[in-house]
Each structure stands twice: as structure tokens, then as C-alpha cells.
Design a protein around this motif. Structure first.
Motif: not given
Length: 215
Positions: A179-195, A146-154
């Protein structure tokens, strides 16, 4: 699960030195908080995708080992600005995996898709894997982008990663650390990008294993 850096998915634990670039920058297309924040709890079973668009992004054009599969949900929104960010973000995911699996310090992928300020932890991750003579194998799945914020090149993007079918592999022996599947296999990220130069690049990334939103 990959036995590398526990707090991150593809080994990216980037310093959030550029978070202020997004503070207060809500987009004409979306109203995000403008803050780099990761969170999460996970699940023991493969996480369902809650994407608007369940199609997969093409991974062609990236040099990955035959035993590594990447599935990136398209998650398109119908909004031109957001969809352009998501397309570019998918390439940063592929570029980082190409770098980590190729273990080439001069890889063009890291130059194109990761900003200089965000690069040291990624390089350190690859060096740690080299020291253990390890790489990765299996399937990486990225969804709920999901894009939570976008303005021009940020822009700011949140997403989930499923590592339940990804494992560490010894380069010399070929032995896979299953390894056996576990809760630790799932990760959530938030990232800042620039064009920059026509490509979206990672400026900063924050992650935490196990997000309820990724279940």
C-alpha cells in the motif's frame, strides 16, 4: 499499512475494562491523568522519533518470522521506575507480534504479556487473519514511548507505531499487499499495564490511527 483491523496497530483493540485501576493514581515519579485515552492524526512520510533516547531495544529472545522486523526506541528517561516500565512494555509489543505472526493459540507469549481480560480481541484478530490465510510482513516501528503514570505494579504508557513499511501477506501464495504510505500508517496508543509474576502485562489498550503527536 496492514489491512487487518483499521483502528489498531498490531491488531490490539483491547476492551478498556481496567481503566479505573489507574484513575487518580499519580506516581511519585510522574503525574499522569490516570485515564486511558487514545488519540490521533498521522503523516504520509515516516514519522520522526522525538524520543529522549534514540537507541533501540533488543528484540532478542522472541520468535518472529525472518521477514518481520521490529524497531522499538528505548526512550529511556533516567528514572528507574519509568525505565523499568518501558523495558517491560517493549516486551509486551514483541510478545503480541510473536503471537500474531505465529498464529499459535497456545503461545506462551500471549499468556506472559497479555492479561486474560485483554486477550479476547487479540485472539479474535488472529482468527480473522487465519480466516483470510494472511499474516504480516515488513517493519514495525515503535517510538515516543512515555510513562504517564506509575505506582508500584500499575502503569500507563503512551506510544506511537509506524506501519508505513508493514503489510499483509498471503500465507499460501506469499503475495504481499503493498500500500502507499498514508496518514493511516501512524497510530497512537494509550495502554494500562500491570506487573504480574515478574512481567509487565497489558490490561487495556486504546488506539486511534493518525495522531499529530506521531508525525
Amino acid at each position: 499499512m496492514i489491512e487487518r483491523i483499521a483502528s489498531t496497530g498490531v491488531g490490539v483493540a483491547l476492551a478498556v475494562t481496567t481503566a479505573l485501576l489507574l484513575t487518580g493514581c499519580s506516581s511519585e515519579e510522574s503525574k499522569g491523568s490516570g485515564k486511558i485515552e487514545g488519540a490521533g492524526q498521522g503523516a504520509s512520510e515516516p514519522a520522526p522519533s522525538h524520543s529522549t533516547d534514540h537507541r533501540r531495544v533488543s528484540t532478542a529472545g522472541f520468535d518472529l518470522p525472518k521477514d518481520v522486523t521490529v524497531a522499538v526506541e528505548a526512550d529511556t528517561t533516567g528514572e528507574k521506575a519509568k525505565d523499568a516500565v518501558l523495558e517491560g512494555h517493549a516486551k509486551t509489543l514483541m510478545g503480541r507480534l510473536e503471537y500474531l505472526t505465529g498464529r499459535d493459540p497456545k503461545s506462551p507469549a500471549i499468556d506472559r504479556y497479555v492479561d486474560d481480560t485483554a486477550r479476547p480481541p487479540l485472539v479474535d484478530q488472529a482468527e480473522q487473519a487465519d480466516a483470510r490465510n494472511e499474516t504480516v510482513t515488513g517493519t514495525f516501528r515503535y517510538y515516543q514511548r512515555k510513562v504517564t503514570s506509575v505506582r508500584k505494579d500499575i502503569a500507563q504508557v503512551t506510544y506511537c507505531e509506524d506501519q508505513s513499511k508493514a503489510f499483509s501477506r498471503n500465507v499460501g501464495t506469499g503475495k504481499v499487499k503493498k500500500t502507499e504510505p498514508s496518514a493511516q500508517d501512524y497510530i497512537q496508543y494509550t495502554e494500562a499495564l500491570q506487573k504480574t509474576g515478574g512481567s509487565w502485562r497489558v490490561l487495556a489498550s486504546k488506539s486511534e490511527r493518525g495522531a499529530a503527536a506521531c508525525q
